[in-house]
Design a protein around this motif. Structure first.
Motif, PDB file in Angstrom:
ATOM      1  N   TYR A   1       0.670  -1.293  -0.107  1.00 44.25           N
ATOM      2  CA  TYR A   1       0.004  -0.210  -0.067  1.00 44.25           C
ATOM      3  C   TYR A   1       0.932   1.337   0.029  1.00 44.25           C
ATOM      4  O   TYR A   1       0.578   2.262  -0.694  1.00 44.25           O
ATOM      5  N   ALA A   2       1.758   1.134   0.944  1.00 41.99           N
ATOM      6  CA  ALA A   2       2.769   2.267   0.941  1.00 41.99           C
ATOM      7  C   ALA A   2       3.509   2.758  -0.433  1.00 41.99           C
ATOM      8  O   ALA A   2       3.881   3.816  -0.842  1.00 41.99           O
ATOM      9  N   GLU A   3       3.980   1.664  -1.102  1.00 39.97           N
ATOM     10  CA  GLU A   3       4.548   1.744  -2.472  1.00 39.97           C
ATOM     11  C   GLU A   3       3.664   2.320  -3.429  1.00 39.97           C
ATOM     12  O   GLU A   3       4.000   3.188  -4.146  1.00 39.97           O
ATOM     13  N   ALA A   4       2.418   1.830  -3.582  1.00 41.11           N
ATOM     14  CA  ALA A   4       1.438   2.344  -4.141  1.00 41.11           C
ATOM     15  C   ALA A   4       1.044   4.030  -4.061  1.00 41.11           C
ATOM     16  O   ALA A   4       0.904   4.548  -5.056  1.00 41.11           O
ATOM     17  N   LEU A   5       1.040   4.216  -2.840  1.00 41.54           N
ATOM     18  CA  LEU A   5       0.872   5.524  -2.472  1.00 41.54           C
ATOM     19  C   LEU A   5       2.054   6.655  -3.103  1.00 41.54           C
ATOM     20  O   LEU A   5       1.693   7.572  -3.469  1.00 41.54           O
ATOM     21  N   GLU A   6       3.182   5.901  -2.841  1.00 44.04           N
ATOM     22  CA  GLU A   6       4.444   6.668  -3.284  1.00 44.04           C
ATOM     23  C   GLU A   6       4.499   6.890  -4.583  1.00 44.04           C
ATOM     24  O   GLU A   6       4.713   8.127  -5.439  1.00 44.04           O
ATOM     25  N   LYS A   7       4.008   5.899  -5.655  1.00 46.76           N
ATOM     26  CA  LYS A   7       3.938   5.890  -6.960  1.00 46.76           C
ATOM     27  C   LYS A   7       2.892   7.037  -7.291  1.00 46.76           C
ATOM     28  O   LYS A   7       3.009   7.568  -8.407  1.00 46.76           O
TER      29      LYS A   7
END
Length: 179
Positions: free
Chosen positions: A165-171
């Motif tokens: 989820y954190a990676e998706a938010l960052e992207k």
């Protein structure tokens, strides 16, 4: 013969008017969870054009997880799918955490991306897939976003991409800031 028809008609009328007794009563936590899921499903339908198709959860002693399922009738690439999953998840998490009455039933407060599940089935309105390479199921489960398509046999799904989820938010943040 007429008596049998009258009894059949009476049975049908009784069933339709709800005179059968149900000994199952819904608990307060189930009613609250159902109300939240219904509200969020309706809002997501209106805002994101997702068609609600299911709800669920894990609520034995306390509410551990709540889930929503949707259909989506437009093809998506991974960036569009990511945006849809994050938007739906944020709305769901926010509504759960905003509801003061349900807090005492939650395994923890605030609820986060690991306490919800969102599944979106991407298909044409007749139920068929857009193309063999097109995404057909996207999900946010236990804080992991997955993007799937049919495998070469057409009988299973293969994961095209998986991210936290954190990676998706960052992207999403990176792509928005580059505009």
């Amino acid at each position: 013969r007429r008596i049998l028809m009258r009894r059949s008609l009476l049975l049908i009328v009784t069933l339709l008017t709800g005179r059968c007794e149900n000994n199952y009563s819904t608990s307060e936590d189930e009613r609250l969870a159902d109300a939240i899921m219904k509200k969020v499903s309706t809002e997501i339908h209106q805002e994101l054009d997702l068609i609600p198709c299911g709800t669920g959860g894990i609520m034995m002693d306390e509410i551990k997880m709540l889930a929503l399922g949707f259909n989506y009738f437009k093809p998506l690439d991974i960036d569009g799918a990511r945006k849809l999953l994050i938007s739906a998840s944020e709305k769901f998490i926010s509504e759960i955490n905003r509801n003061e009455k349900i807090r005492k039933y939650l395994i923890k407060h605030p609820f986060d991306e690991k306490n919800i599940q969102i599944r979106i089935f991407i298909q044409q309105s007749d139920g068929s897939h857009f193309s063999p390479d097109a995404l057909c199921v996207i999900s946010a489960i236990n804080g992991i976003l997955e993007y799937k398509r049919d495998d070469s046999t057409g009988s299973r799904f293969e994961i095209v991409c998986s991210e936290t989820y954190a990676e998706a938010l960052e992207k999403m943040t990176t792509s928005l800031s580059s505009l």
